[in-house]
Design an enzyme around this catalytic site. Structure first.
Site, short mmCIF file in Angstrom:
data_model
loop_
_atom_site.label_atom_id
_atom_site.label_comp_id
_atom_site.label_asym_id
_atom_site.label_seq_id
_atom_site.Cartn_x
_atom_site.Cartn_y
_atom_site.Cartn_z
N HIS A 204 0.82 -1.22 0.00
CA HIS A 204 0.00 0.00 0.00
C HIS A 204 0.85 1.26 0.00
O HIS A 204 2.05 1.22 0.25
CB HIS A 204 -0.96 0.00 1.20
CG HIS A 204 -0.30 -0.05 2.54
ND1 HIS A 204 0.23 1.07 3.15
CD2 HIS A 204 -0.10 -1.08 3.39
CE1 HIS A 204 0.73 0.72 4.33
NE2 HIS A 204 0.55 -0.58 4.50
N CYS B 39 3.13 -5.02 6.69
CA CYS B 39 2.77 -4.69 5.31
C CYS B 39 3.98 -4.09 4.57
O CYS B 39 4.98 -3.73 5.17
CB CYS B 39 1.63 -3.68 5.28
SG CYS B 39 0.03 -4.40 5.69
#
Length: 112
Positions: free
Chosen positions: A71, A87
């Site tokens: 992301h 992440c």
């Protein structure tokens, strides 16, 4: 269907985008901190979302490993560090470019 694939090197803090066997682009990334490392293994892009907001920046590409994804970020100074909860963070402009190349099912390999 695209023949794109992604290889992530956590130690180099780099994401590589391939079309077939040809390297298209390298991107700098942030990865998981010591307490919450980015998991190594073979996954695929399972979801794509525009403008998820907040800490996820302008794009979210969820992995087949639930709660993990690639992301953007609202903290661009974090790129290049081991600072996330696992992440893979990218500059928003890089996440936007990657988002255009990948489809649901794009293979993602995460290695040291």
């Amino acid at each position: 269907m695209s023949d794109s694939s992604i290889v992530i090197y956590t130690s180099r803090r780099q994401l590589e985008l391939y079309e077939g066997n040809r390297l298209i682009r390298r991107y700098p990334i942030a990865v998981g901190k010591k307490a919450t490392p980015t998991p190594h293994g073979h996954y695929y892009i399972a979801a794509k979302h525009l403008h998820p907001g907040g800490v996820f920046g302008s794009r979210w590409m969820g992995l087949s490993l639930p709660t993990y994804g690639i992301h953007g970020t609202n903290s661009p100074s974090s790129i290049g560090q081991a600072i996330s909860k696992g992440c893979i963070r990218m500059h928003n402009h890089d996440a936007e470019a990657l988002y255009q190349h990948v489809v649901i099912g794009t293979p993602v390999t995460i290695q040291p």
